[in-house]
Design a protein around this motif. Structure first.
Motif, PDB file in Angstrom:
ATOM      1  N   PHE A 219       0.754  -1.227  -0.176  1.00  0.00           N
ATOM      2  CA  PHE A 219      -0.128   0.018  -0.025  1.00  0.00           C
ATOM      3  C   PHE A 219       0.502   1.197   0.083  1.00  0.00           C
ATOM      4  CE2 PHE A 219      -2.885   2.769   2.558  1.00  0.00           C
ATOM      5  CZ  PHE A 219      -3.672   3.279   1.595  1.00  0.00           C
ATOM      6  N   ALA A 220       1.921   1.466   0.701  1.00  0.00           N
ATOM      7  CA  ALA A 220       2.770   2.455   0.986  1.00  0.00           C
ATOM      8  C   ALA A 220       3.763   2.541  -0.271  1.00  0.00           C
ATOM      9  CB  ALA A 220       3.416   2.528   2.272  1.00  0.00           C
ATOM     10  N   ASP A 221       4.020   3.880  -0.289  1.00  0.00           N
ATOM     11  CA  ASP A 221       5.215   4.330  -1.061  1.00  0.00           C
ATOM     12  C   ASP A 221       6.495   4.437  -0.295  1.00  0.00           C
ATOM     13  OD1 ASP A 221       3.542   5.181  -3.742  1.00  0.00           O
ATOM     14  OD2 ASP A 221       2.641   6.674  -2.286  1.00  0.00           O
ATOM     15  N   PRO A 555      -4.097 -10.787   2.477  1.00  0.00           N
ATOM     16  CA  PRO A 555      -2.955 -10.022   1.929  1.00  0.00           C
ATOM     17  C   PRO A 555      -1.849 -10.473   1.083  1.00  0.00           C
ATOM     18  CG  PRO A 555      -3.491  -9.066   4.152  1.00  0.00           C
ATOM     19  CD  PRO A 555      -4.151 -10.595   3.967  1.00  0.00           C
ATOM     20  N   SER A 556      -1.400 -11.710   1.683  1.00  0.00           N
ATOM     21  CA  SER A 556      -0.250 -12.406   0.785  1.00  0.00           C
ATOM     22  C   SER A 556      -0.712 -12.991  -0.194  1.00  0.00           C
ATOM     23  CB  SER A 556       0.049 -13.567   1.918  1.00  0.00           C
ATOM     24  OG  SER A 556      -0.898 -14.424   2.262  1.00  0.00           O
ATOM     25  N   LYS A 557      -2.135 -12.951  -0.604  1.00  0.00           N
ATOM     26  CA  LYS A 557      -2.326 -13.614  -1.727  1.00  0.00           C
ATOM     27  C   LYS A 557      -3.048 -12.638  -2.768  1.00  0.00           C
ATOM     28  CE  LYS A 557      -3.752 -18.529  -0.293  1.00  0.00           C
ATOM     29  NZ  LYS A 557      -3.083 -19.257  -1.152  1.00  0.00           N
ATOM     30  N   VAL A 558      -3.344 -11.450  -2.211  1.00  0.00           N
ATOM     31  CA  VAL A 558      -3.931 -10.530  -2.780  1.00  0.00           C
ATOM     32  C   VAL A 558      -2.941  -9.371  -3.471  1.00  0.00           C
ATOM     33  CG1 VAL A 558      -5.639  -8.322  -3.009  1.00  0.00           C
ATOM     34  CG2 VAL A 558      -6.227 -10.354  -1.784  1.00  0.00           C
ATOM     35  N   TRP A 559      -2.291  -8.825  -2.573  1.00  0.00           N
ATOM     36  CA  TRP A 559      -1.453  -7.783  -2.942  1.00  0.00           C
ATOM     37  C   TRP A 559      -0.121  -8.336  -4.018  1.00  0.00           C
ATOM     38  CZ3 TRP A 559      -4.201  -3.912  -2.148  1.00  0.00           C
ATOM     39  CH2 TRP A 559      -5.171  -3.982  -0.946  1.00  0.00           C
TER      40      TRP A 559
END
Length: 559
Positions: A219-221, A555-559
């Motif tokens: 999510f972060a920059d 999250p481990s599967k989506v991102w």
């Protein structure tokens, strides 16, 4: 091309008396980008965020050498000028929605108030905007939520109300302090996508405080890592996660329960700092043997055709509608077992837990504990039985009395359930319980607000253990904790189960944590059981589409 800066702070220090809680940190937030602030519980993340809004408690003092917001010096601003900034130019999503929302006001009125404070609109115009904001954060039935009080909606729904409130005035900077902590993985994905979309649409900057490193990574920059009030490592997100330099950062990244194996003990930040990381995995053969022993016993808790209905409010000339929160379900829970209970926010998990304890009695069905029917007990017998069944609530801050020190709060429980103990025995037992959950005797004299989230949760666990229970219902017991403290509490729960033979009903929206802790997992959807299966088997081979959706949203599967 040089980055445009929205917030530029140098030498920020937060003190209580002579002690520095945040020590001379520098923080730069670029315009239209997301900066993540990560660190263990008590590292100073939330204090830093509260400093940016100038809303620290009176007991704390803050100062800095430089504080520029949108190229304006705000160090000289008076209290009235800060009021114009807060909620308008800078919005904040707080970590604990139960404590942040006014219990005596409907949710919609609270968001409406935040809008009318800064914008000149009619009440009807403002109400339309609030309902639209509720739709944007995926709240079901916005009209109902608008008129509902905080206690009438789920934890995840309360968090979404807070998100809507923070975004209602389209701020230049959004400070998000654990904004998705109480949300299930599917809604988490939607909310993060929404914040990202609004950030791009409105050229908004985001300071994203989170313990979920997988989420931060996607999510972060930029990322800044805090330890003991100092920033120990900063850099572009991808580079920092690919090659972390500080042992503390390595500990944060590696403390989450893995999905492909089951360590006996999760590594913590202390292990990485002390170079004592040693992982021994539980083998399949050991797990099979455990289950053969567990399920050869008689069930501790038996549930038959349990239902819970509520009558919805309606005008007197209309017939009241029935809301089925829990629909006829049955299951068993065995001594020494951990049964995971998962499902999206509002699916009935917490309602089921309260019904099992008869805190909110079921509409129909039977619950047996140690072979005795709870629904046939009188109030006195049921009260005595609750000594054997304890509850760890989702929000540790709300679960503790704000005006009682931790030691006396634990002693109150001991005196109630063990009246034969004298004053000295009660005091010694309270200190023993604090030590058992990893808190020093110093915490006996602390108030809840003087402790971090992880420390408060340990205190709640100590209080639950005070009755020497056979069954503990953990309702999102680690949801509000950062990743390393979460690992410590999970290790604590496992150790206590091994030492004391405690049975857990472990409620969570986090399937990775549930899979690691549980022997079996019960999946709920709209008040019904979708699946009930051994934890590893359910994750590897889910049968129902709903379960597949939950697993796919990790999250481990989506991102």
């Amino acid at each position: 091309m040089k980055e445009k800066i929205l917030l530029d702070i140098k030498g920020l220090t937060v003190c209580v008396e002579e002690k520095k809680l945040v020590s001379e940190i520098d923080l730069v937030l670029p315009k239209n980008q997301i900066t993540a602030l990560v660190g263990a519980s008590g590292s100073g993340k939330s204090l830093t965020a509260l400093s940016l809004l100038n809303i620290l408690p009176n007991t704390l003092k803050w100062q800095c050498q430089k504080f520029l917001f949108d190229e304006k010096d705000v160090l000289t601003k008076n209290s009235k000028a800060w009021e114009a900034i807060r909620g308008n130019e800078i919005g904040m999503i707080f970590q604990e929605p139960q404590s942040s929302l006014n219990p005596s006001m409907p949710c919609g009125q609270q968001v409406l108030e935040a809008l009318l404070q800064h914008q000149k609109k009619t009440t009807s115009q403002a109400k339309k905007e609030v309902l639209l904001a509720f739709e944007k954060v995926q709240l079901p039935d916005p009209n109902r939520i608008y008129n509902a009080y905080p206690h009438e909606i789920s934890g995840g729904q309360k968090q979404r109300v807070m998100i809507a409130m923070a975004l209602i005035n389209n701020p230049k900077l959004l400070i998000a302090d654990e904004p998705t902590t109480a949300l299930d993985v599917t809604v988490q994905k939607e909310i993060i996508a929404l914040i990202k979309k609004l950030q791009l649409q409105n050229n908004m900057s985001v300071l994203f405080i989170s313990h979920d490193l997988e989420l931060v990574q996607a999510f972060a920059d930029h990322v800044s890592v805090m330890q003991n009030g100092k920033i120990v490592e900063s850099g572009p997100c991808k580079a920092l996660f690919k090659n972390p330099q500080h042992p503390y950062t390595k500990g944060l990244i590696n403390s989450r329960p893995p999905l492909d194996k089951r360590p006996e003990t999760l590594p913590t930040i202390a292990d990485f700092l002390n170079h004592t990381v040693s992982i021994k995995n539980i083998t399949n053969a050991e797990r099979v043997q455990r289950h053969l022993t567990l399920y050869a016993k008689k069930p501790l808790l038996e549930v038959f055709d349990l239902e819970k209905h509520y009558l919805l409010e309606a005008p007197f000339w209309k017939k009241k509608k029935v809301f089925q929160a829990v629909k006829k379900l049955s299951f068993d829970l065995y001594p020494g077992e951990t049964l995971g209970l998962v499902g999206e926010s509002g699916c009935g998990k917490s309602t089921l837990a309260r019904a099992l304890l008869f805190l909110d009695p079921p509409t129909s069905g039977s619950v047996f504990f140690e072979g005795k029917a709870l629904n046939k007990m009188d109030k006195k017998t049921l009260h005595a039985l609750r000594k054997k069944i304890q509850y760890i609530f989702q929000d540790p801050f709300s679960a503790l009395h704000p005006l009682k020190k931790i030691g006396p709060a634990i002693e109150e429980v001991i005196r109630l359930h063990f009246p034969q103990k004298n004053k000295i025995q009660v005091h010694e037992r309270s200190l023993e319980l604090l030590e058992q959950v990893g808190l020093s005797q110093e915490f006996y004299h602390r108030y809840p607000h003087e402790m971090s989230g992880g420390q408060r949760q340990r205190a709640v666990i100590a209080r639950a253990l005070a009755t020497e229970p056979l069954l503990i219902i953990c309702d999102e017991a680690v949801a509000a904790l950062d990743i390393s403290v979460q690992a410590q509490v999970i290790n604590l729960l496992r150790r206590l189960q091994k030492q004391l033979g405690i049975t857990y009903l472990f409620i969570s929206h986090d399937l990775a944590v549930v899979k690691y802790l549980s022997d079996r997992i019960l999946v709920m959807n709209r008040g019904q059981i979708e699946e009930l299966e051994e934890a590893d088997l359910l994750y590897e081979n889910p049968q129902k589409d709903y379960t597949k959706k939950l697993i796919a949203a990790l999250p481990s599967k989506v991102w």
